[in-house]
Design a protein around this motif. Structure first.
Motif, mmCIF file in Angstrom:
data_model
loop_
_atom_site.group_PDB
_atom_site.id
_atom_site.type_symbol
_atom_site.label_atom_id
_atom_site.label_comp_id
_atom_site.label_asym_id
_atom_site.label_seq_id
_atom_site.Cartn_x
_atom_site.Cartn_y
_atom_site.Cartn_z
ATOM 1 N N LYS A 37 0.826 -1.207 0.000
ATOM 2 C CA LYS A 37 0.000 0.000 0.000
ATOM 3 C C LYS A 37 0.858 1.254 0.000
ATOM 4 O O LYS A 37 0.560 2.216 -0.722
ATOM 5 C CB LYS A 37 -0.929 0.014 1.225
ATOM 6 C CG LYS A 37 -2.090 -0.933 1.120
ATOM 7 C CD LYS A 37 -2.938 -0.863 2.391
ATOM 8 C CE LYS A 37 -4.103 -1.826 2.341
ATOM 9 N NZ LYS A 37 -4.889 -1.788 3.600
ATOM 10 N N LYS A 38 1.909 1.257 0.808
ATOM 11 C CA LYS A 38 2.775 2.435 0.913
ATOM 12 C C LYS A 38 3.436 2.783 -0.408
ATOM 13 O O LYS A 38 3.674 3.956 -0.694
ATOM 14 C CB LYS A 38 3.837 2.229 1.998
ATOM 15 C CG LYS A 38 3.296 2.373 3.391
ATOM 16 C CD LYS A 38 4.373 2.188 4.439
ATOM 17 C CE LYS A 38 3.773 2.253 5.824
ATOM 18 N NZ LYS A 38 4.731 1.959 6.875
ATOM 19 N N THR A 39 3.744 1.772 -1.209
ATOM 20 C CA THR A 39 4.369 2.031 -2.510
ATOM 21 C C THR A 39 3.332 2.231 -3.608
ATOM 22 O O THR A 39 3.685 2.415 -4.763
ATOM 23 C CB THR A 39 5.306 0.880 -2.919
ATOM 24 O OG1 THR A 39 4.538 -0.315 -3.088
ATOM 25 C CG2 THR A 39 6.405 0.681 -1.898
ATOM 26 N N GLU A 40 2.053 2.182 -3.227
ATOM 27 C CA GLU A 40 0.925 2.328 -4.149
ATOM 28 C C GLU A 40 0.936 1.270 -5.250
ATOM 29 O O GLU A 40 0.446 1.498 -6.356
ATOM 30 C CB GLU A 40 0.879 3.743 -4.729
ATOM 31 C CG GLU A 40 0.688 4.798 -3.665
ATOM 32 C CD GLU A 40 0.611 6.211 -4.207
ATOM 33 O OE1 GLU A 40 0.800 6.416 -5.422
ATOM 34 O OE2 GLU A 40 0.358 7.116 -3.402
ATOM 35 N N LEU A 43 -3.342 -3.209 -5.851
ATOM 36 C CA LEU A 43 -4.633 -2.948 -6.489
ATOM 37 C C LEU A 43 -5.746 -3.746 -5.827
ATOM 38 O O LEU A 43 -6.901 -3.335 -5.842
ATOM 39 C CB LEU A 43 -4.575 -3.292 -7.980
ATOM 40 C CG LEU A 43 -3.576 -2.496 -8.813
ATOM 41 C CD1 LEU A 43 -3.576 -2.986 -10.254
ATOM 42 C CD2 LEU A 43 -3.887 -1.005 -8.743
ATOM 43 N N ASP A 85 0.436 -3.484 -9.292
ATOM 44 C CA ASP A 85 0.820 -2.730 -10.473
ATOM 45 C C ASP A 85 2.240 -2.244 -10.243
ATOM 46 O O ASP A 85 2.484 -1.400 -9.372
ATOM 47 C CB ASP A 85 -0.136 -1.552 -10.678
ATOM 48 C CG ASP A 85 0.064 -0.870 -12.022
ATOM 49 O OD1 ASP A 85 0.960 -1.283 -12.790
ATOM 50 O OD2 ASP A 85 -0.682 0.083 -12.307
#
Length: 123
Positions: A37-40, A43, A85
């Motif tokens: 999540k922190k690195t986005e 998904l 992603d």
């Protein structure tokens, strides 16, 4: 590019673990998910119910044939997944190798086809 990280593991392993081992496992997956999540990169993700809850459907003479249970009968079953992603396969492999599932099972890394879908041309 999107990749599906599929976690294959022995289903009965969880029930054979001590409470402490289960707590450590949950914490490891929570930390891994937070990192994604922190690195986005994350998904989507989810754990799957036991394979005895699965239903397999196939067409036979254009009619659905429905069977209880998973299609394959193997020691390791699909237990969950992460949809990520990342820039390339190397990054996806790096994330898969850090997943707690890699320590107690097998991780399958598969690229996702994104729209528009182009069918391979027949040569």
């Amino acid at each position: 590019m999107q990749y599906l990280l599929m976690i294959y593991s022995e289903e009965n392993r969880w029930s054979q673990m001590t409470d402490s081992e289960r707590q450590q496992g949950v914490a490891a997956y929570q930390a891994y998910t937070e990192s994604l999540k922190k690195t986005e990169a994350l998904l989507g993700a989810n754990r799957l119910q036991h394979s005895n809850t699965a239903t397999t459907v196939r067409l036979v003479d254009n009619k659905p044939q429905v069977l209880d249970g998973p299609f394959s009968d193997s020691k390791e079953q699909l237990a969950g997944y992460y949809l990520i992603d990342v820039p390339n396969l190397d990054a996806a492999i790096s994330w898969a190798s850090r997943c707690p599932g890699a320590a107690h099972g097998v991780m399958e890394v598969r690229p996702v086809w994104t729209a528009p879908y182009d069918a391979p041309s027949a040569a």
